[in-house]
Enzyme design. Structure first.
Site, PDB file in Angstrom:
ATOM      1  NE  ARG A   1      -3.930   1.936   2.788  1.00 18.10           N
ATOM      2  CZ  ARG A   1      -4.427   2.249   3.514  1.00 18.10           C
ATOM      3  NH1 ARG A   1      -4.134   1.870   4.675  1.00 18.10           N
ATOM      4  NH2 ARG A   1      -4.850   3.144   3.706  1.00 18.10           N
TER       5      ARG A   1
ATOM      6  CG  ASP B   1      -5.672   5.157  11.113  1.00 21.82           C
ATOM      7  OD1 ASP B   1      -6.605   5.778  11.667  1.00 21.82           O
ATOM      8  OD2 ASP B   1      -5.868   4.202  10.606  1.00 21.82           O
TER       9      ASP B   1
END
Length: 519
Positions: free
Chosen positions: A194, A477
């Protein structure tokens, strides 16, 4: 500050007038420069003690490949980012909302994406948010009984120079079978790599005097060093693409994939990518995203918190799009998220590709498996993921390795085949209103306290070079930090404008109605 240091170093180099190919200094205050391939390339030297990793990853030829990739696509990237801003401004100016559009090239509904390779046919369980710069966590993931690893240079990762170098090096080591005690790359879980999202910049590499897009830096080096070995071992190259806002951005990635395949003498379509539908605009263009990537697609994925945060990014200034307390009122059971997941499943399976659910972000306590709190968390995750399997998903992610066993068992009981591509969800008829319907609910005092805590702790983690951290048994996050910031900002702004004072009521709730009664 990092960007200012890079510009300072760049200008210092020009001022000294050194010839190309010369390393100005062994200190980290200067950049080295080459002009191989006709491009002016400047790159920051390695951090202390990272010289070995740096010399393996950032070879002259590897850097030159990235430079050529950047020169080829940088103008298109800039155009895409400008179009993002213009689109947002137009929605702000008109007060309009997104809607589905009929595209000419998708009127023929019989098209399918190119079939995925053998190792992508079963996508049941991926470990999510695995930063490859966290060596111990990455190694544990390689040993896990899972189908894939979200090898994350994006949200689960903080892109410091040392983290980028170490993360790329650890992927290189895994692919080249240089890590002891883990399966060979053809037997290890597939690496679903990613790269960073398009808004991220790599400050430590300049091409023709300009910092390069972060995702091109990540993708270019991952492909240059690993693609052929992964392909030879039926193990890649496979990617997650994050935060795309529409089909034009998918088209850009498709061009990047095709150019890279040609440049590295790889078969067309060998690169496969699963697009994370993490943006409200992208949810209206799922079919077109698949069409643009039809030779390179590995399907679509749902992501609850990034997707929810995109509402804040695009429409957060509008009162009707304010999210209530996320812990109490935002879950995949809510209409806007359930509709979005159902649409992902229907769209993917209609065109012969995988639809995967989001990540279970809960962390199990360090107690015995028989402990009540341990079992409660397992059952909570099982309950949520059971609903996703019933909706037709072909797999999903978990962060906690100890949840892998229960999740694999859940698939064995509910969907033992490799995937659910035959579940076409003809019952689903999602409208624009379904996707845009915000959940009802209020702001809570405890929620406000958690919002403030999450925001502060995320900044602290980021400054320590960590892209995520754990709080109250869950992974936090950038997406959850942005939701927390917006909710705290809403209360603060409203309080200031109305001269209201935030107090804790006996029931723990704060609403517009009881704010007005506060002294």
């Amino acid at each position: 500050m990092e960007r200012l240091n890079v510009i300072k170093d760049h200008l210092s180099y020009k001022h000294l007038g050194m010839s190309p190919g010369v390393v100005l200094s062994k200190t980290s205050a200067y950049l080295k420069q080459t002009t191989e391939g006709g491009q002016n390339v400047e790159i920051k030297p390695p951090p202390l003690n990272y010289e070995e990793y740096y010399n393996i990853i950032l070879t002259d030829k590897a850097v030159q490949f990235v430079a050529e990739l950047v020169v080829q696509f940088d103008v298109l990237v800039e155009e895409m980012l400008n179009n993002r801003m213009l689109k947002k401004l137009e929605f702000d100016r008109t007060g309009s909302l997104p809607n589905f559009q009929n595209k000419l090239h998708t009127k023929n509904q019989n098209w399918t994406v190119k079939p995925v390779p053998r190792r992508l046919k079963c996508r049941h369980i991926d470990l999510g948010d695995v930063s490859p710069s966290n060596t111990s966590h990455f190694v544990k993931a390689l040993r896990a009984d899972i189908q894939g690893i979200q090898t994350d240079f994006d949200d689960g990762h903080c892109p410091t120079w040392s983290n980028q170098i170490l993360g790329l090096y650890n992927v290189y080591q895994a692919v080249h079978n240089n890590i002891k005690g883990v399966p060979s790359i053809d037997k290890a879980p597939v690496l679903m790599m990613r790269p960073r999202a398009w808004n991220m910049i790599e400050h430590n590499l300049l091409v023709n005097g300009k910092e390069v897009p972060g995702p091109l830096f990540d993708f270019g080096l991952l492909m240059y060093h690993n693609a052929k070995i992964l392909l030879d071992n039926e193990s890649g190259p496979y990617f997650y693409l994050s935060k795309l806002e529409g089909s034009k951005e998918a088209q850009l990635w498709d061009k990047i994939f095709t150019w890279t395949e040609q440049k590295l003498s790889l078969n067309h379509g060998c690169i496969k990518a699963c697009v994370l539908i993490e943006n409200i605009f992208a949810s209206f263009e799922m079919e077109d995203i698949l069409y643009e990537l039809r030779d390179h697609s590995a399907g679509l994925n749902c992501g609850i918190w990034d997707y929810s945060a995109s509402f804040i990014n695009k429409f957060g200034h509008r009162p009707e799009f304010v999210l209530p307390d996320r812990n109490k009122y935002v879950s995949m059971d809510r209409h806007f998220l359930k509709s979005y997941m159902d649409l992902v499943v229907k769209t993917c399976h209609k065109h012969g590709c995988h639809a995967t659910g989001g990540m279970a972000a809960l962390i199990l306590p360090d107690v015995s498996k028989s402990n009540t709190s341990y079992q409660q968390i397992v059952q909570k995750v099982v309950s949520g993921k059971k609903k996703e399997i019933e909706a037709g998903v072909d797999g999903f992610m978990v962060y906690e390795k100890r949840l892998v066993g229960p999740m694999q068992e859940l698939f064995r009981k509910m969907s033992p085949s490799a995937n659910q591509l035959t579940v076409l969800r003809c019952d689903v008829n999602v409208t624009a209103a379904d996707l845009l319907k915000m959940p009802s609910g209020s702001v809570t005092y405890n929620g406000l306290k958690q919002n403030i805590t999450v925001g502060i702790l995320f900044i602290e983690a980021w400054l320590r070079g960590q892209g995520h951290y754990f709080f109250k048994g869950a992974v936090e996050d950038s997406a959850t930090a942005e939701i927390s910031r917006s909710q705290a900002h809403l209360i603060q702004t409203t309080e200031c404008k109305q001269s209201w004072h935030l107090q804790r009521f006996g029931n723990g709730y704060v609403t517009r109605q009881n704010w007005k009664t506060m002294g």
